[in-house]
Enzyme design. Sequence first.
Site, PDB file in Angstrom:
ATOM      1  N   GLY A 172      43.175  11.704 -25.982  1.00 41.49           N
ATOM      2  CA  GLY A 172      42.871  11.519 -26.708  1.00 41.49           C
ATOM      3  C   GLY A 172      43.398  12.963 -27.692  1.00 41.49           C
ATOM      4  N   ASP A 194      53.294  21.608 -21.130  1.00 39.86           N
ATOM      5  CA  ASP A 194      55.145  21.256 -21.875  1.00 39.86           C
ATOM      6  C   ASP A 194      55.563  22.378 -22.107  1.00 39.86           C
ATOM      7  OD1 ASP A 194      56.225  19.526 -23.524  1.00 39.86           O
ATOM      8  OD2 ASP A 194      55.870  20.442 -24.734  1.00 39.86           O
ATOM      9  N   HIS A 216      43.680   1.412  -7.040  1.00 43.27           N
ATOM     10  CA  HIS A 216      43.219   0.485  -6.643  1.00 43.27           C
ATOM     11  C   HIS A 216      43.038  -0.187  -5.523  1.00 43.27           C
ATOM     12  CE1 HIS A 216      40.133  -2.258  -8.038  1.00 43.27           C
ATOM     13  NE2 HIS A 216      40.685  -3.390  -8.565  1.00 43.27           N
ATOM     14  N   SER A 229      45.627  15.489 -17.919  1.00 42.90           N
ATOM     15  CA  SER A 229      46.643  15.891 -19.111  1.00 42.90           C
ATOM     16  C   SER A 229      45.660  16.258 -20.177  1.00 42.90           C
ATOM     17  CB  SER A 229      47.284  14.952 -18.862  1.00 42.90           C
ATOM     18  OG  SER A 229      48.612  14.427 -20.466  1.00 42.90           O
ATOM     19  N   ASN A 230      45.611  17.452 -21.041  1.00 41.65           N
ATOM     20  CA  ASN A 230      45.451  16.708 -22.328  1.00 41.65           C
ATOM     21  C   ASN A 230      46.229  17.251 -23.140  1.00 41.65           C
ATOM     22  OD1 ASN A 230      43.284  17.423 -24.263  1.00 41.65           O
ATOM     23  ND2 ASN A 230      43.178  19.445 -23.472  1.00 41.65           N
ATOM     24  N   ASP A 274      37.334   0.533  -6.515  1.00 42.13           N
ATOM     25  CA  ASP A 274      37.539  -0.161  -7.017  1.00 42.13           C
ATOM     26  C   ASP A 274      36.919   0.086  -8.334  1.00 42.13           C
ATOM     27  OD1 ASP A 274      34.268   0.096  -7.359  1.00 42.13           O
ATOM     28  OD2 ASP A 274      34.081  -0.355  -5.061  1.00 42.13           O
TER      29      ASP A 274
END
Length: 725
Positions: free
Chosen positions: A667, A592, A695, A642-643, A699
């Site tokens: 999270g 960020d 996808h 992504s933390n 799978d």
Amino acid sequence: MAVLSRALSSKAPSCLTKSARLTAARASLASRQVPAVLRAVPACSLARSSGLGLQQLAALNLQTRSLRTTPASWAVQQFKLADIGEGIAEVQLTEWFVKEGQMIKEMDNVCSVESDKASVELTSPYTGKIVKIHHKANATVKVGAILIDVETAGGASAPAAAPVAARAAAAPAAAAPAAAAAVQQFKLADIGEGIAEVQLTEWFVKEGDKVKEMDNLCAVESDKASVELTSPYTGTVKKIYYKVQDTVKVGSVLVDIASGSGAAAAPAAAAPAAPAAAAAPAAASGGSQVQSFKLADIGEGIAEVQLTELFVKEGDMVKEMDNLCSVESDKASVELTSPYTGKVAKIYHKVQDTVKVGSVLFDIQTAGAAPAPAVAAPAAAPVSTPAAAAPVAASRAASAAVSSPGAKAPGVLATPKVRSLAKQMGIDLNTIKGSGAGGRVLQEDLQGAAAQAPAAAAPAAPTAAAPAASASKAAPAAVFRPPVRSSEDRKVDITDNVGKGMVKSMNTALQQPFMALGEEIDMTEMLKLQKHLKDYSLKKYGTKVTVTALMIKAMSLALYDYPIINSKFGPADASPNYYTAFGSHNITIAVDTPHGLMVPNIKDVGNLSVLEIQQEVVRLAKDAQAGRLSLKDMQGGTITLSNIGVIGTKDPRPILYDGQAVIGATGRTMVLPRYNSKMELEPRQIMNIRWVGDHRHLDGATLARFSNAFKQYMENPGEWLLALK
């Protein structure tokens, strides 16, 4: 320096770094250094103006062979593979776009080459005919090797003009003013990396302004970088071809600058006739020449660099393309190569010195002929005609006025980050006095200006209020009232490149059918280990270990168990369809920044230790905040983590990025009650993670097994000892 900058701006081949284009321009010029008068006038014009016949010109041409390096050096130009930095010593030639005998123009694509870091298309610095191609497709080509020979138009006749200089000096003095000012076109050079056009974001000059070589002209921006372009000429801005916010294609003319480059011919033309034999000693004196190698403008508003290492010492012999030194700015570290072959006569700076752009770094004594005769020509007898002296004096006075050391350079030195911040704060950079090197405006200068703004606004109150104020000194302090919040709707155009890039990548992501699954990670043991290692690593290695670095390493270990996760699906229209499983774990992280979300990647995580990963995380985050991430940092990612939890969310749901098969988002860590093996409740550190997968070739079972492997490594960090090499 003006000649070198001119070559860099309009004749530089397409390469990975700007330092590579600089080297190519120098190498090109090194093979073409001749007296200016040799290139100035065609043979037929000289025959008319000097009174010589073409047969006499041909005879005089025989006397000038000593000025040539080879008989064909004026007609055939050699285009070499320049040093493209990053430790690359050789590339593979993947494709030719031309063939022998074909006519090409300056900026035409010649071939494409590929290294282990990038694929680049090289463009021609010359207009002419290709007489020889030195390598075949798929050949390995070393830096400095010749790629093609290009026969340029009119090159063979130019040297014939040299001996005529003495005779041509007898031409009428009225011819001098005609050469006093030449209009030079400054084009947008090819800046590589597949960039075909840029957006012109700011002009620092206007038509009629005087500029010096190295002055800022304008700022341009692509989806990869923001660059300030500097003038390769000294003169007057005659015409500006584009407006702010226009899109400019590579090779387009940006400005016309009336320079004094033609004035060099004026003193020679105004001088009285001199014996033709005088040319011989001048030519003979060019046996050894000292060339000054200056630090060229390396863009991005950089006014100075730090000299970090010298690879040569005085007295060393160097060849063209040999490394001389390395320099470092706040944006990049660059190795500079020699444009000459010869002996290092003098080194002007020591390691750790700060060197300003335009300063001389080295004197190199070369063995070849040099442009000394052109400089010696004006040193002939004094000008005898007053009428002829006037234009020359005026030209010199104008030149002196332009190059006055006290003159302020047009434009403002500032990084893209500072410019962006100034726009957000509504501050005109032209009103700020920069406190940085060379007058550079820093972020602190903007903050100081913003702090002074309210104080400056106070005296603007009507002076009639002064008596009332003095009569009510005992009045109570004004009650604070919050500012009125606007409730108006407004349309916001997405014009910044970070925003446009996000729109583009998210639209592309919508084309990928995806699946998502979540998992809960017990972080208790990992956080204990991280707390223990943090102080120890800081004391011993100078780096704190964070949970992010540990998660990145755990992801890499899980990728070895399930390599299909580290992949990208091929083009949708490919027949048959395919995907590429990557050997290197180039893990993309989200940072960020004030400019928006930046997504650099850490290369080859599988072969890095946790400490090395941590150092890369810190470097990338610092460079992202400062707006100086390189293209290498941004390209080549194979999977993303992504933390986002560090900002504060419980259960994020990411979107696939850059065609990668998988992205994970974590999270925040929460203390929650969980049952232990004895069915007793105890507080545990719990973190949620969400995986999203492509996808089309993944799978759900494979993604779930990968998630389980990641969970196992995170909850049992001691097991890493069994997996690490």
